[in-house]
Enzyme design. Structure first.
Site, PDB file in Angstrom:
ATOM      1  N   GLY A   7       0.964  -1.230  -0.015  1.00  0.00           N
ATOM      2  CA  GLY A   7      -0.069   0.081   0.066  1.00  0.00           C
ATOM      3  C   GLY A   7       0.889   1.338  -0.016  1.00  0.00           C
ATOM      4  N   GLY A   9      -0.040   4.492  -0.516  1.00  0.00           N
ATOM      5  CA  GLY A   9      -0.845   5.708  -0.751  1.00  0.00           C
ATOM      6  C   GLY A   9      -0.731   6.599   0.297  1.00  0.00           C
ATOM      7  N   ASN A 128      -5.120   0.066  15.081  1.00  0.00           N
ATOM      8  CA  ASN A 128      -4.764   1.227  15.768  1.00  0.00           C
ATOM      9  C   ASN A 128      -3.464   1.184  16.349  1.00  0.00           C
ATOM     10  OD1 ASN A 128      -7.085  -0.358  17.394  1.00  0.00           O
ATOM     11  ND2 ASN A 128      -5.385  -0.290  18.643  1.00  0.00           N
ATOM     12  N   HIS A 158     -12.407  11.567  11.134  1.00  0.00           N
ATOM     13  CA  HIS A 158     -11.463  11.202  10.160  1.00  0.00           C
ATOM     14  C   HIS A 158     -11.621  11.813   8.718  1.00  0.00           C
ATOM     15  CE1 HIS A 158     -10.791   7.747  12.807  1.00  0.00           C
ATOM     16  NE2 HIS A 158      -9.370   7.714  12.387  1.00  0.00           N
ATOM     17  N   HIS A 159     -10.470  12.131   8.041  1.00  0.00           N
ATOM     18  CA  HIS A 159     -10.905  12.489   6.760  1.00  0.00           C
ATOM     19  C   HIS A 159     -11.785  12.137   5.987  1.00  0.00           C
ATOM     20  CE1 HIS A 159      -8.561   9.157   4.730  1.00  0.00           C
ATOM     21  NE2 HIS A 159      -7.871   8.986   5.837  1.00  0.00           N
ATOM     22  N   LYS A 162     -11.766   8.380   3.989  1.00  0.00           N
ATOM     23  CA  LYS A 162     -11.743   7.039   4.729  1.00  0.00           C
ATOM     24  C   LYS A 162     -12.793   6.212   4.695  1.00  0.00           C
ATOM     25  CE  LYS A 162     -10.853   5.057   9.479  1.00  0.00           C
ATOM     26  NZ  LYS A 162      -9.581   4.219   8.934  1.00  0.00           N
ATOM     27  N   THR A 169     -10.544   1.607  15.226  1.00  0.00           N
ATOM     28  CA  THR A 169     -10.186   1.831  16.467  1.00  0.00           C
ATOM     29  C   THR A 169     -11.223   2.368  17.270  1.00  0.00           C
ATOM     30  OG1 THR A 169      -8.148   2.991  15.570  1.00  0.00           O
ATOM     31  CG2 THR A 169      -8.758   3.742  17.682  1.00  0.00           C
TER      32      THR A 169
HETATM   33  N1  LIG Z   1      -3.885   1.276  11.888  1.00  0.00           N
HETATM   34  C1  LIG Z   1      -3.747   2.369  11.852  1.00  0.00           C
HETATM   35  O1  LIG Z   1      -3.599   3.047  12.839  1.00  0.00           O
HETATM   36  C2  LIG Z   1      -4.064   2.962  10.392  1.00  0.00           C
HETATM   37  C3  LIG Z   1      -3.847   4.266  10.244  1.00  0.00           C
HETATM   38  C4  LIG Z   1      -3.850   4.881   9.062  1.00  0.00           C
HETATM   39  C5  LIG Z   1      -4.490   4.305   7.890  1.00  0.00           C
HETATM   40  N2  LIG Z   1      -4.993   3.110   8.290  1.00  0.00           N
HETATM   41  C6  LIG Z   1      -5.583   2.106   7.300  1.00  0.00           C
HETATM   42  O2  LIG Z   1      -4.692   1.778   6.124  1.00  0.00           O
HETATM   43  C7  LIG Z   1      -5.297   1.670   4.942  1.00  0.00           C
HETATM   44  C8  LIG Z   1      -4.713   2.503   4.025  1.00  0.00           C
HETATM   45  O3  LIG Z   1      -4.859   3.914   4.309  1.00  0.00           O
HETATM   46  P1  LIG Z   1      -4.518   5.152   3.618  1.00  0.00           P
HETATM   47  O4  LIG Z   1      -5.058   6.487   4.172  1.00  0.00           O
HETATM   48  O5  LIG Z   1      -2.938   5.205   3.235  1.00  0.00           O
HETATM   49  O6  LIG Z   1      -5.166   4.958   2.023  1.00  0.00           O
HETATM   50  P2  LIG Z   1      -4.993   5.318   0.698  1.00  0.00           P
HETATM   51  O7  LIG Z   1      -4.345   6.450   0.705  1.00  0.00           O
HETATM   52  O8  LIG Z   1      -6.308   5.061  -0.013  1.00  0.00           O
HETATM   53  O9  LIG Z   1      -4.152   4.107   0.333  1.00  0.00           O
HETATM   54  C9  LIG Z   1      -4.482   2.714   0.057  1.00  0.00           C
HETATM   55  C10 LIG Z   1      -3.373   1.913  -0.725  1.00  0.00           C
HETATM   56  O10 LIG Z   1      -3.588   0.744  -0.949  1.00  0.00           O
HETATM   57  C11 LIG Z   1      -3.620   0.159  -2.159  1.00  0.00           C
HETATM   58  N3  LIG Z   1      -4.398  -0.703  -2.650  1.00  0.00           N
HETATM   59  C12 LIG Z   1      -5.970  -0.718  -2.452  1.00  0.00           C
HETATM   60  N4  LIG Z   1      -6.415  -1.860  -2.760  1.00  0.00           N
HETATM   61  C13 LIG Z   1      -5.255  -2.684  -3.257  1.00  0.00           C
HETATM   62  C14 LIG Z   1      -5.343  -4.060  -3.676  1.00  0.00           C
HETATM   63  N5  LIG Z   1      -6.330  -4.806  -3.980  1.00  0.00           N
HETATM   64  N6  LIG Z   1      -3.815  -4.420  -4.027  1.00  0.00           N
HETATM   65  C15 LIG Z   1      -2.712  -3.696  -3.867  1.00  0.00           C
HETATM   66  N7  LIG Z   1      -2.913  -2.663  -3.391  1.00  0.00           N
HETATM   67  C16 LIG Z   1      -4.039  -1.924  -3.014  1.00  0.00           C
HETATM   68  C17 LIG Z   1      -3.818   1.352  -3.209  1.00  0.00           C
HETATM   69  O11 LIG Z   1      -3.303   1.479  -4.388  1.00  0.00           O
HETATM   70  P3  LIG Z   1      -3.969   2.334  -5.494  1.00  0.00           P
HETATM   71  O12 LIG Z   1      -3.223   3.785  -5.188  1.00  0.00           O
HETATM   72  O13 LIG Z   1      -3.516   1.792  -6.862  1.00  0.00           O
HETATM   73  O14 LIG Z   1      -5.529   2.597  -5.187  1.00  0.00           O
HETATM   74  C18 LIG Z   1      -3.068   2.598  -2.194  1.00  0.00           C
HETATM   75  O15 LIG Z   1      -2.005   2.531  -2.481  1.00  0.00           O
HETATM   76  C19 LIG Z   1      -6.862   1.809   5.237  1.00  0.00           C
HETATM   77  O16 LIG Z   1      -7.390   0.617   5.676  1.00  0.00           O
HETATM   78  C20 LIG Z   1      -6.746   2.792   6.477  1.00  0.00           C
HETATM   79  O17 LIG Z   1      -7.850   2.687   7.345  1.00  0.00           O
HETATM   80  C21 LIG Z   1      -4.826   2.243   9.536  1.00  0.00           C
END
Ligand SMILES: NC(=O)c1ccc[n+]([C@@H]2O[C@H](COP(=O)([O-])OP(=O)(O)OC[C@H]3O[C@@H](n4cnc5c(N)ncnc54)[C@H](OP(=O)(O)O)[C@@H]3O)[C@@H](O)[C@H]2O)c1
Length: 268
Positions: A7, A9, A128, A158-159, A162, A169
């Site tokens: 990922g 993003g 989280n 959140h933004h 999301k 969390t």
């Molecule tokens: N645990 C925590 O504290 C925490 C904190 C922040 C975020 N998160 C979670 O982390 C995840 C990503 O967050 P984000 O804000 O970075 O989201 P984002 O900006 O949408 O990025 C998601 C990334 O995953 C890739 N992706 C999506 N589907 C995929 C697939 N089937 N195969 C391969 N890559 C794939 C996307 O690729 P494309 O660009 O090609 O679509 C993108 O690069 C979310 O689930 C979010 O809730 C968790």
């Protein structure tokens, strides 16, 4: 430690930026969606950093890439579909993984635990990942034990992009509260807001007839996720089995206590 990112993003790119010139952690591979425009590009080109020499790969090629680049740990901020693909590759290669992706079903979380149960590799499941929000969880558990007849409300903001609502969390906080409350009060309500650029805000309001307690955790920047994910990555590198951030925090606490004892010993 050689790290691969699944990922690339918002969160994954922030991690890539933090690893530029990192003293002991090296960005060694990165995975994105199959047929993404980023496949084959240097990660620096879209993460807003100089050339890294690391090319973004299709997640379906994860097994070959992980083995070829001698990866120690994978950090996953992607989607449940991508997480499942990378988890299978990690198990086949015996590589530890920190799963920060959210939005899994209960059955998928059970599957993750099953995957780690034969101890061929390690998982930190961290919906989280910030250290602070895990401390908030401990604080509100104490409040629930001591004030079970107060009202508890959880608010998360959140933004606007999301996808999962309510946040994983917020669900964990409610779970932790309800385990302590034993059905003493009505179910704990979650209030969700998706707006603007909020990085991550969780609030627990605890209200009695004549007083209230407000416990708030707010991430000012995605750097908070990065720091938590790197701490968890160091933790899982040498471990096998299924862990959560509580386990990581216990280790951090023990290390701090040891450092204090060593300091006291050396200055005595
Ligand atoms: N645990 C925590 O504290 C925490 C904190 C922040 C975020 N998160 C979670 O982390 C995840 C990503 O967050 P984000 O804000 O970075 O989201 P984002 O900006 O949408 O990025 C998601 C990334 O995953 C890739 N992706 C999506 N589907 C995929 C697939 N089937 N195969 C391969 N890559 C794939 C996307 O690729 P494309 O660009 O090609 O679509 C993108 O690069 C979310 O689930 C979010 O809730 C968790």
């Amino acid at each position: 430690m050689r790290v691969a990112l699944c990922g690339l993003g918002r969160a994954g790119s922030e991690l890539a930026r933090a690893l530029v010139d990192h003293p002991d952690i090296q960005l060694a591979a990165g995975f994105c969606r199959p047929r993404s425009i980023h496949v084959g590009m240097d990660i620096g080109e879209f993460a807003n950093i100089p050339f890294t020499g690391v090319t973004a790969c299709d997640v379906t090629e994860a097994y070959e890439v992980l083995a070829k680049h001698k990866i120690d740990v994978v950090i996953d901020f992607s989607s449940p579909v991508a997480s499942k693909a990378i988890l299978k590759a990690c198990r086949s290669c015996g590589i530890g993984i920190v799963v920060c992706t959210t939005g899994f079903t209960i059955a998928e979380i059970r599957w993750m635990k099953f995957l780690a149960s034969n101890r061929e590799f390690g998982i930190v499941y961290a919906p989280n990942v910030t250290l602070g929000v895990n401390v908030l969880m401990s604080m509100v558990k104490i409040a629930a034990q001591k004030l079970p007849d107060y009202d508890f409300h959880v608010t998360e903001m959140h933004h606007r992009y999301k996808k999962d609502i309510p946040s994983a969390t917020a669900k964990c906080i409610v779970n932790a509260l309800e385990n302590e409350l034993h059905g003493y009060t009505d179910p704990v309500q979650i209030h969700s807001v998706r707006a603007g650029g909020y990085v991550g805000y969780h609030e627990v309001l605890i209200v009695g007839d004549y007083e209230r307690i407000l416990v708030v955790h707010e991430s000012f920047s995605r750097r908070a996720f990065v720091e938590g994910a790197l701490t968890a990555a160091r933790f899982i590198k040498e471990r096998r089995g299924f862990f959560q951030m509580d386990d990581v925090l216990v280790k951090v606490q023990k290390e701090n206590q040891l450092a204090e004892m060593q300091l006291a010993f050396s200055t005595a």
